[in-house]
Design a protein around this motif. Structure first.
Motif, PDB file in Angstrom:
ATOM      1  N   GLU A 110       0.847  -1.201   0.000  1.00 18.61           N
ATOM      2  CA  GLU A 110       0.000   0.000   0.000  1.00 18.61           C
ATOM      3  C   GLU A 110       0.874   1.240   0.000  1.00 18.61           C
ATOM      4  OE1 GLU A 110      -3.173  -0.515  -0.082  1.00 18.61           O
ATOM      5  OE2 GLU A 110      -3.034  -2.678   0.296  1.00 18.61           O
ATOM      6  N   LEU A 111       0.359   2.324  -0.566  1.00 18.38           N
ATOM      7  CA  LEU A 111       1.090   3.591  -0.498  1.00 18.38           C
ATOM      8  C   LEU A 111       1.143   4.047   0.966  1.00 18.38           C
ATOM      9  CD1 LEU A 111       2.421   5.611  -2.475  1.00 18.38           C
ATOM     10  CD2 LEU A 111       0.287   6.906  -2.449  1.00 18.38           C
ATOM     11  N   LEU A 112       2.340   4.419   1.419  1.00 14.44           N
ATOM     12  CA  LEU A 112       2.542   4.684   2.848  1.00 14.44           C
ATOM     13  C   LEU A 112       3.089   6.072   3.126  1.00 14.44           C
ATOM     14  CD1 LEU A 112       4.389   1.599   4.420  1.00 14.44           C
ATOM     15  CD2 LEU A 112       1.969   2.210   4.649  1.00 14.44           C
ATOM     16  N   ALA A 113       2.678   6.624   4.273  1.00 17.05           N
ATOM     17  CA  ALA A 113       3.402   7.710   4.917  1.00 17.05           C
ATOM     18  C   ALA A 113       4.037   7.086   6.157  1.00 17.05           C
ATOM     19  CB  ALA A 113       2.458   8.834   5.316  1.00 17.05           C
ATOM     20  N   VAL A 114       5.302   7.390   6.388  1.00 20.40           N
ATOM     21  CA  VAL A 114       6.004   6.849   7.549  1.00 20.40           C
ATOM     22  C   VAL A 114       6.325   8.016   8.470  1.00 20.40           C
ATOM     23  CG1 VAL A 114       8.011   5.545   8.352  1.00 20.40           C
ATOM     24  CG2 VAL A 114       7.024   5.041   6.094  1.00 20.40           C
ATOM     25  N   HIS A 115       5.936   7.893   9.730  1.00 25.19           N
ATOM     26  CA  HIS A 115       6.166   8.980  10.680  1.00 25.19           C
ATOM     27  C   HIS A 115       7.212   8.542  11.704  1.00 25.19           C
ATOM     28  CE1 HIS A 115       2.793  10.901   8.792  1.00 25.19           C
ATOM     29  NE2 HIS A 115       2.012   9.870   9.071  1.00 25.19           N
ATOM     30  N   VAL A 116       8.356   9.219  11.679  1.00 20.01           N
ATOM     31  CA  VAL A 116       9.461   8.889  12.581  1.00 20.01           C
ATOM     32  C   VAL A 116       9.517   9.952  13.676  1.00 20.01           C
ATOM     33  CG1 VAL A 116      11.964   8.610  12.777  1.00 20.01           C
ATOM     34  CG2 VAL A 116      10.775   7.833  10.694  1.00 20.01           C
ATOM     35  N   THR A 117       9.466   9.510  14.929  1.00 19.57           N
ATOM     36  CA  THR A 117       9.617  10.448  16.045  1.00 19.57           C
ATOM     37  C   THR A 117      10.641   9.881  17.022  1.00 19.57           C
ATOM     38  OG1 THR A 117       7.973   9.479  17.521  1.00 19.57           O
ATOM     39  CG2 THR A 117       7.154  11.029  15.853  1.00 19.57           C
ATOM     40  N   ASP A 118      10.948  10.663  18.054  1.00 22.03           N
ATOM     41  CA  ASP A 118      11.856  10.162  19.084  1.00 22.03           C
ATOM     42  C   ASP A 118      11.149   9.164  19.990  1.00 22.03           C
ATOM     43  OD1 ASP A 118      10.188  12.100  20.047  1.00 22.03           O
ATOM     44  OD2 ASP A 118      11.709  13.178  21.198  1.00 22.03           O
TER      45      ASP A 118
END
Ligand code: SF4
Length: 551
Positions: A110-118
């Motif tokens: 699937e088309l994804l948004a990836v959210h990287v946080t601390d």
């Protein structure tokens, strides 16, 4: 290092302290990791390819000329390893997540948004963003996450459609441009990645020189500060180094209409990258047509201007905006469009050029052919193949600046001007532009210097301020040690490419240069490589493999 596998939807941390000690950061670290972790026989569009985003130690400072980041991966354009570098405001937000490197692996269905946080990683399916432009993607992120484009990398339709020179964009207008890593993210079905956190940078940067560099950047009267890279357009044209009408000519009669003064007239405010007092960016607007963009930089003036026979700066601005919005490298896109204009005898037709640019990004009609780049479509067009290792040429004509020509011939990245920047020495008269022999040692020094600069990471326009002496203080090392990190990086890139079949036959330019064959051998000798352009396994020092350990 944070590894995000977008197929498995997993996020894992790996301690890379020893890798960082050996490689410092940025391009050197990412290259060492890529060499270790991307299979030599990987398909650039396969799940086994990996993309690396990395910062260097200087991104933990607030020093001018450091608002940059590195990206590395296996290129669908050159079929070798490429590193590319973008400005903007991402680097500080990346550092605030607590990581030095993000590794993107696998392939999502699937088309994804990836959210990287601390505080962890979130995977969000974003089918509604299919075909979205870069600004549309930024708007979505702003609405959903409350994060501006300075927190984000994104691809446009070109990346999704695997255009071989698709860029990865950040801050909407800054491009990890060369080599098609946007198409690599597209093949992984990653539309965007966001970065947000509150981790304090663990390093302190020596001061001086930090504040001295900052002050000098703020008070410099360089023309770069008002006209950006376009300030040199007419000088370069006067030096017969502005390829025109798909390399038919060496100078463009309309250079003044698309050069520095023309761009400055359209500039409506100052622009910069994070923490940079030099502020050389170019937000421009044409009141009459409403066209607004950031840039064009000189290479876009060349690719969508002189190369296409287009002499109206507003047309070049419009093309620049299209490439940023659709997510494409302006150099490769512009030169590929120029090749098409040559094939149909339509030089100067800016309307057609813009139509083609849109079609390339969406792979519509002839755009599907052009999306493959000049090396793969020149036969169908019936034009010369002006590329090196599949990459379209930057300006700064190697037919005139022979040391630059030699650099294009042997660069692991292909026909890119930033790999060694021999052009600066030849324009400045520090190196005679005539001839290729006797320049190999200088070329090696320049390649090593630039590779370390992309490692630290220092902006290419900061060389006069972040001098070798100051680099020694900043990194607490001799310059020779730093240059060695650069040298190892160039060698690892070469070795990786050798394993994919690159050798002597891939080094060269598609035009005659005096003594080029002997000069290439001189270059191999200066590097300590074999006469067939390969690096033996025995020359490599283990860096990444020996030092990686799971956290
Ligand atoms: S010199 Fe220009 S491109 Fe480089 S970091 Fe500063 S503003 Fe950005």
């Amino acid at each position: 290092m944070l590894t995000v596998d977008v197929g498995e939807r997993t996020a894992d941390e790996t301690v890379i302290d020893e890798v960082l000690e050996a490689t410092v950061g940025g391009r050197a670290t990412a290259t060492a990791l890529a060499h270790e972790r991307i299979p030599f026989d990987a398909d650039p569009f396969g799940a086994e390819n990996r993309a690396y985003l990395s910062t260097g130690p200087l991104q933990q400072s607030q020093m001018s000329f450091t608002g940059r980041m590195n990206m590395t991966g296996l290129s669908p354009l050159t079929d070798g390893l490429v590193s590319t570098n973008a400005g903007g405001y991402l680097s500080r937000n990346f550092v605030a997540t607590g990581y030095s490197v993000l590794e993107i692996a696998g392939e999502s269905e699937e088309l994804l948004a990836v959210h990287v946080t601390d505080d962890g990683v979130e995977f969000e399916e974003v089918p509604e963003l299919e075909g979205a432009t870069v600004p549309e993607t930024s708007d979505y992120v702003e609405n959903q996450q409350g994060l501006g484009p300075e927190h984000c990398i994104a691809i446009g339709p070109a990346g999704e459609n695997r255009v071989r020179f698709a860029s990865v964009m950040t801050f909407d207008s800054r491009a990890f441009g060369r080599g098609g890593l946007g198409a690599v993210l597209g093949s992984k079905n990653v539309k965007c990645v966001t970065f947000d956190g509150n981790v304090e940078p663990p390093l302190e940067i020596p001061n001086p020189p930090e504040s001295e560099i900052h002050r000098e950047a703020a008070t410099s009267d360089d023309r770069m500060r008002t006209q950006g890279t376009t300030g040199g357009t007419e000088f370069i044209n006067d030096n017969f180094s502005l390829p025109t009408r798909y390399f038919r000519e060496y100078e463009f009669e309309g250079a003044a209409d698309i050069g520095g003064n023309a761009v400055e007239e359209k500039k409506y405010k100052k622009g910069a990258c994070s923490a940079c007092a030099y502020a050389c960016k170019l937000p421009t607007r044409d009141e009459e047509t409403g066209v607004e963009t950031e840039g064009p930089e000189f290479e876009t003036v060349y690719a969508f201007g002189s190369q296409q026979g287009v002499d109206d700066i507003v047309d070049v601005m419009q093309a620049n905006e299209l490439c940023d919005t659709l997510g494409m490298d302006t150099i490769s896109a512009g030169v590929t469009v120029a090749a098409y204009l040559d094939s149909v005898d339509e030089f100067g037709n800016a309307e057609l050029a813009q139509e083609l640019t849109e079609k390339i990004a969406r792979r519509e009609g002839i755009g599907d052919t052009l999306a493959e780049g000049v090396a793969r479509c020149h036969e169908e067009l019936g034009v010369e193949n002006y590329t090196v290792k599949g990459m379209e040429f930057a300006a700064h004509d190697g037919r005139v600046l022979h040391g630059q020509g030699l650099s294009y011939a042997v660069a692991n990245r292909g026909a890119d001007h930033m790999y060694a920047s021999m052009l600066s020495l030849e324009y400045a008269g520090q190196l005679d532009p005539d001839g290729t022999l006797g320049k190999a040692e200088t070329l090696v020094d320049r390649e090593n210097h630039n590779a370390f600069r992309d490692t630290g990471i220092v902006c290419a326009f900061g060389d006069d301020y972040v001098t070798e002496e100051r680099l020694e203080t900043l990194f607490d090392a001799n310059y020779e040690e730093l240059a060695l990190v650069g040298a190892r990086t160039v060698e690892l890139e070469r070795h990786f490419n050798n394993q994919r079949g690159f050798d002597r036959d891939d080094d060269g330019v598609p035009y005659d240069l005096p003594d080029i064959e002997d000069a290439i051998v001189e270059y191999y000798d200066a590097r300590g490589w074999s006469d067939d352009g390969t690096v033996s396994d025995a020359r490599l020092e283990p860096v990444a493999g020996a030092a990686l350990s799971d956290d």
